[in-house]
Design a protein around this motif. Structure first.
Motif, short mmCIF file in Angstrom:
data_model
loop_
_atom_site.label_atom_id
_atom_site.label_comp_id
_atom_site.label_asym_id
_atom_site.label_seq_id
_atom_site.Cartn_x
_atom_site.Cartn_y
_atom_site.Cartn_z
N LEU A 48 0.84 -1.20 0.00
CA LEU A 48 0.00 0.00 0.00
C LEU A 48 0.88 1.25 0.00
N ILE A 51 2.37 2.44 -3.44
CA ILE A 51 1.59 3.13 -4.48
C ILE A 51 1.31 4.59 -4.11
N HIS A 52 1.82 5.02 -2.93
CA HIS A 52 1.65 6.43 -2.53
C HIS A 52 2.92 7.23 -2.84
N ALA A 53 2.77 8.55 -2.91
CA ALA A 53 3.90 9.45 -3.14
C ALA A 53 4.88 9.34 -1.96
N MET A 59 -1.19 13.99 1.95
CA MET A 59 -2.24 12.99 2.16
C MET A 59 -2.80 13.07 3.58
N SER A 62 -5.15 15.90 3.48
CA SER A 62 -6.32 15.68 2.63
C SER A 62 -7.28 14.65 3.23
N LEU A 63 -6.74 13.54 3.74
CA LEU A 63 -7.64 12.52 4.31
C LEU A 63 -8.31 13.05 5.58
N PHE A 66 -11.10 15.21 4.25
CA PHE A 66 -12.16 14.41 3.64
C PHE A 66 -13.00 13.72 4.72
N HIS A 90 -10.08 7.14 -7.24
CA HIS A 90 -9.41 5.91 -6.84
C HIS A 90 -9.45 4.85 -7.93
N ILE A 93 -6.59 5.21 -10.18
CA ILE A 93 -5.27 4.77 -9.69
C ILE A 93 -5.04 3.32 -10.12
N PHE A 95 -5.59 0.21 -8.36
CA PHE A 95 -4.99 -0.76 -7.42
C PHE A 95 -5.88 -2.00 -7.32
N TRP A 103 -5.25 -1.32 3.11
CA TRP A 103 -5.84 -0.03 3.51
C TRP A 103 -6.86 -0.24 4.63
N PHE A 128 -15.86 1.60 4.97
CA PHE A 128 -14.58 1.63 4.25
C PHE A 128 -14.40 0.36 3.41
N GLY A 132 -13.83 0.48 -0.45
CA GLY A 132 -12.60 -0.11 -1.00
C GLY A 132 -12.91 -1.11 -2.11
N MET A 135 -13.79 0.71 -5.15
CA MET A 135 -12.71 1.55 -5.69
C MET A 135 -11.69 0.74 -6.49
C1 HEM Z 1 -9.29 0.85 -0.04
C2 HEM Z 1 -8.16 1.06 -0.65
C3 HEM Z 1 -7.53 2.40 -0.90
C4 HEM Z 1 -6.34 2.57 -1.52
C5 HEM Z 1 -5.43 1.47 -2.03
C6 HEM Z 1 -6.10 4.01 -1.61
C7 HEM Z 1 -5.00 4.58 -2.22
C8 HEM Z 1 -4.81 5.92 -2.39
C9 HEM Z 1 -3.74 6.51 -3.15
C10 HEM Z 1 -2.64 5.72 -3.89
C11 HEM Z 1 -3.87 7.84 -3.10
C12 HEM Z 1 -2.98 8.89 -3.78
C13 HEM Z 1 -1.82 9.15 -2.89
C14 HEM Z 1 -0.71 9.94 -3.53
O1 HEM Z 1 -0.96 10.73 -4.46
O2 HEM Z 1 0.39 9.76 -3.06
C15 HEM Z 1 -5.04 8.12 -2.30
C16 HEM Z 1 -5.49 9.37 -1.97
C17 HEM Z 1 -6.59 9.61 -1.19
N1 HEM Z 1 -7.45 8.69 -0.66
FE1 HEM Z 1 -7.31 6.70 -0.86
N2 HEM Z 1 -7.13 4.67 -1.03
C18 HEM Z 1 -8.04 3.74 -0.58
C19 HEM Z 1 -9.22 3.99 0.07
C20 HEM Z 1 -9.66 5.23 0.44
C21 HEM Z 1 -10.88 5.49 1.16
C22 HEM Z 1 -11.87 4.40 1.61
C23 HEM Z 1 -10.94 6.83 1.34
C24 HEM Z 1 -11.97 7.64 2.03
C25 HEM Z 1 -12.74 7.18 2.99
C26 HEM Z 1 -9.77 7.42 0.73
C27 HEM Z 1 -9.48 8.75 0.70
C28 HEM Z 1 -8.42 9.34 0.04
C29 HEM Z 1 -8.17 10.76 -0.03
C30 HEM Z 1 -9.02 11.86 0.59
C31 HEM Z 1 -7.04 10.94 -0.81
C32 HEM Z 1 -6.36 12.26 -1.16
C33 HEM Z 1 -6.96 12.82 -2.43
C34 HEM Z 1 -6.27 14.12 -2.83
O3 HEM Z 1 -6.04 14.97 -1.98
O4 HEM Z 1 -5.98 14.27 -4.01
N3 HEM Z 1 -9.01 6.42 0.19
N4 HEM Z 1 -5.59 6.94 -1.90
#
Ligand code: HEM
Length: 138
Positions: A48, A51-53, A59, A62-63, A66, A90, A93, A95, A103, A128, A132, A135
């Motif tokens: 996990l 795949i993030h920056a 993040m 942002s999370l 959100f 998502h 992306i 994944f 996650w 979630f 997920g 997504m």
């Molecule tokens: C379930 C598997 C999930 C995976 C594998 C995942 C993965 C990722 C990845 C790779 C990013 C981009 C990070 C980057 O640019 O470095 C991201 C961003 C984000 N994710 Fe997830 N995510 C998941 C679930 C969720 C869920 C359930 C939520 C919300 C409840 C969420 C909320 C967010 C938010 C708010 C961002 C930032 C968006 C932004 O500011 O552009 N993610 N996620």
């Protein structure tokens, strides 16, 4: 003149917002910090993390924003990200099941570690998991 009991009764208190139940923005922030700390430090979440920056600071902000809005708190995140659909973002992306499982596991642990009420944590974990599943790209 007689009035019905229903007319005399005051309206029921609205259900508390999950945002208030969890303890507001400071509690959401603590949850998110723990979640990304686990992602950064615990090898169980390495795929996990990969795949993030490299810098998770944006993040973390942002999370937090959100989830604050998602739980019923201030909606600044949506003002700052007009038109963003978190589900579509998502899916782009791309994944898979492993990252989704990592996650949801990391978030479940963060909810426990930061002492979120068990009943609320259970509802959040269920939501979630559903998000997920919807997504992921495979
Ligand atoms: C379930 C598997 C999930 C995976 C594998 C995942 C993965 C990722 C990845 C790779 C990013 C981009 C990070 C980057 O640019 O470095 C991201 C961003 C984000 N994710 Fe997830 N995510 C998941 C679930 C969720 C869920 C359930 C939520 C919300 C409840 C969420 C909320 C967010 C938010 C708010 C961002 C930032 C968006 C932004 O500011 O552009 N993610 N996620």
């Amino acid at each position: 003149m007689t009035q019905s009991t229903a007319a005399q009764a005051s309206p029921p208190d609205p259900a508390p917002l999950p945002y208030d139940e969890i303890g507001g923005t400071p509690a959401v922030r603590a949850l998110v910090e723990r979640f990304y700390d686990l992602m950064e430090r615990d090898p169980r979440f390495a795929q996990l993390r990969a795949i993030h920056a490299p810098d998770l600071t944006p993040m973390r902000d942002s999370l937090t924003g959100f989830l604050t809005a998602w739980l019923g708190g201030p909606r600044d995140w949506f003002t700052q990200h007009p038109g963003t659909c978190i589900m579509s973002a998502h899916r782009q992306i791309g994944f898979g099941a492993v990252e989704t499982r990592q996650w949801t596991q990391a978030m479940a642990q963060a909810l426990t570690d930061t002492g979120v009420d068990e009943a609320l944590a259970e509802k959040m974990n269920a939501a979630f998991s559903r998000m997920g599943q919807a997504m992921q790209g495979d």
